[in-house]
Design a protein around this motif. Sequence first.
Motif, mmCIF file in Angstrom:
data_model
loop_
_atom_site.group_PDB
_atom_site.id
_atom_site.type_symbol
_atom_site.label_atom_id
_atom_site.label_comp_id
_atom_site.label_asym_id
_atom_site.label_seq_id
_atom_site.Cartn_x
_atom_site.Cartn_y
_atom_site.Cartn_z
ATOM 1 N N LEU A 23 -6.798 -5.473 -13.601
ATOM 2 C CA LEU A 23 -5.330 -5.416 -13.568
ATOM 3 C C LEU A 23 -4.863 -4.076 -13.019
ATOM 4 O O LEU A 23 -3.972 -4.006 -12.180
ATOM 5 C CB LEU A 23 -4.772 -5.621 -14.977
ATOM 6 N N TRP A 40 -2.265 2.115 -15.396
ATOM 7 C CA TRP A 40 -1.846 1.103 -14.434
ATOM 8 C C TRP A 40 -0.470 1.495 -13.897
ATOM 9 O O TRP A 40 0.488 1.572 -14.653
ATOM 10 C CB TRP A 40 -1.793 -0.273 -15.106
ATOM 11 N N PRO A 135 -6.575 -11.024 -12.336
ATOM 12 C CA PRO A 135 -5.601 -10.008 -12.742
ATOM 13 C C PRO A 135 -4.203 -10.619 -12.859
ATOM 14 O O PRO A 135 -3.436 -10.261 -13.731
ATOM 15 C CB PRO A 135 -5.649 -8.985 -11.613
ATOM 16 N N GLU A 136 -3.918 -11.581 -11.971
ATOM 17 C CA GLU A 136 -2.588 -12.203 -11.980
ATOM 18 C C GLU A 136 -2.332 -12.886 -13.317
ATOM 19 O O GLU A 136 -1.235 -12.837 -13.859
ATOM 20 C CB GLU A 136 -2.439 -13.232 -10.843
ATOM 21 N N HIS A 139 -1.802 -10.369 -16.034
ATOM 22 C CA HIS A 139 -0.452 -9.870 -15.797
ATOM 23 C C HIS A 139 0.570 -10.833 -16.412
ATOM 24 O O HIS A 139 1.504 -10.436 -17.104
ATOM 25 C CB HIS A 139 -0.255 -9.753 -14.280
ATOM 26 N N LEU A 142 0.434 -10.769 -20.246
ATOM 27 C CA LEU A 142 0.902 -9.463 -20.729
ATOM 28 C C LEU A 142 2.438 -9.408 -20.652
ATOM 29 O O LEU A 142 3.109 -8.959 -21.580
ATOM 30 C CB LEU A 142 0.285 -8.354 -19.871
ATOM 31 N N ARG A 143 2.944 -9.919 -19.538
ATOM 32 C CA ARG A 143 4.396 -9.957 -19.364
ATOM 33 C C ARG A 143 5.027 -10.812 -20.455
ATOM 34 O O ARG A 143 6.045 -10.453 -21.042
ATOM 35 C CB ARG A 143 4.724 -10.539 -17.981
#
Lengths: 156, 378
Positions: A23, A40, A135-136, A139, A142-143
């Motif tokens: 990420l 990050w 990673p997407e 992401h 996490l969002r």
Amino acid sequence: MHEITEIPVFMDSAYWQQRFFGLAGVNEALNYQAFRQVSWQVDDRREVYFYLIDHFNEHMVSESLGAIIPRAPMVLFCSEQAPSADSALLKIHNFYSEHFSTPAAWFTRMATEEDGEAKLFPEDNAVYRLEEDTPEYLHHILRKALKDIYNILLKD
Amino acid sequence: MREVFVISEKESIYRMFVVELSGLPIHLTWVGDMEKAQGAFEREKPDFIFFAVRDNNLLHNWLARFKRLQLKVPFICFLGHSDWEKRELLWMAGASEVIGLPMLRKEFRIIIENLMKPSGKNEKIDKDIEGDLSQYSLMDLIQTLEDSRQNGILKLYAGERAGEIILDRGAIVNARFDKQEPIMALRMMAQWNNGRFHFIPDKIHHKEEIKLDNQQILRECQLHHRLYEKAIDNIPDRDIVFYTSPLLDFEQIGPMARKYLLYFKNGLTPADFLEQHGTGSLKIPENLLSWINKKWLVKRSVYNQQLSQVERQQKTSGVKRIFDKVFARGKAAPPIDYSSTHASSGVSLEEILTRRPYLFTDHKRLKALIEAMDEHYA
């Protein structure tokens, strides 16, 4: 102004470390005694510092992360599957809940319904599943987790 | 006696040094070429190094490898006849001196003797060093002791606190303060800005209890320092006098909190409190903040109001007083959300009171972060 958000991440495997490296687009982390730091760069103004913790020493957690955790928006517990009752990750989670009040979320790799033991996730933690090793996708969850925290903050 | 490693392919050169330099307070060891020397450095760090090699290219190759080891040991280069440029390159590479051989025996002895004279930083101290922690930071002190590879015990005193750091040939091998683990003891002691230090050199080999090297330890201390400063910065009105609230029921709080809160009985500023009683532990500034937030510590005006309230209460009847106290306890106790803790069942009241609070409230920043994340993969 530069904005840094700190998120401590407890993890039970190298699998999760690789996901966070992916990420952040890095392949190594800065070593401290109790944790490793991955930063990050989200955009030119905002950075997220992930503090990866994979050896669970209660004393070190409360001392080294004691000032970070209260100021973090949330804390993550990452496991490959639902943690068994005697797993080290669940034990450190119990220690964590005794000493801190910052909300915690679980990231897991296995579908909660698949392993049939979803009840083993601590009841009050939101559980998010990493359905793809990209990673997407990390992401994405996490969002989602941050958004949920944001909604709770707004309500309060 | 100073330990000198001779790095050379030929043992004959080492023999020449032994003969010519006999009587000087140095001990020479022939460690062979650079290959073998690297192994020797792992076992022991000398005080001085002699490089003796005829081939200029080989010498520079060895020097480059030596520098990569980052031993920070002074060295002298011995070589055959060489012109000024060649010497200059070696000086620039950090050589203490460049000596062309052969040369007059007497001159040679004098040059070496002068070069090897203990000077400045490399001097081993026999006397104790003492000083004020407000003038030297602990970090600088350790750096100095490391550079001169001191052996002994560094004692630190600040107020009622006393701790010690044990050094073995410049490396930190142990630290003691309170009942803390060595690393935590160091991290806490590094926050002491006033008090005294006292270094007592000795020749004992101290056992290694800390596995980190000095650089890693300094990094740990710096991290702790940042967190400590941050925790202190969060305390509002550090220079205003606070008092223990007269409404506070001391029976309801833990023994440690009680001990610290009593210091505020006659008024004290958070800044002075930290200076006198701060051990360097992060818990102290954090607890201080939570006591102020919980109104266990109040400012003068509030203190006066509460005091008159208490006095009024005392005038009323005994039965009313007991009632008031019982009801006030119910109101004053912080709302404990048992539902939010999975492991709360076995948690004592004291643990809940010392549980660190959730301080993140900046929802605007979180919103901006979420928006930035949306852009990131957009």
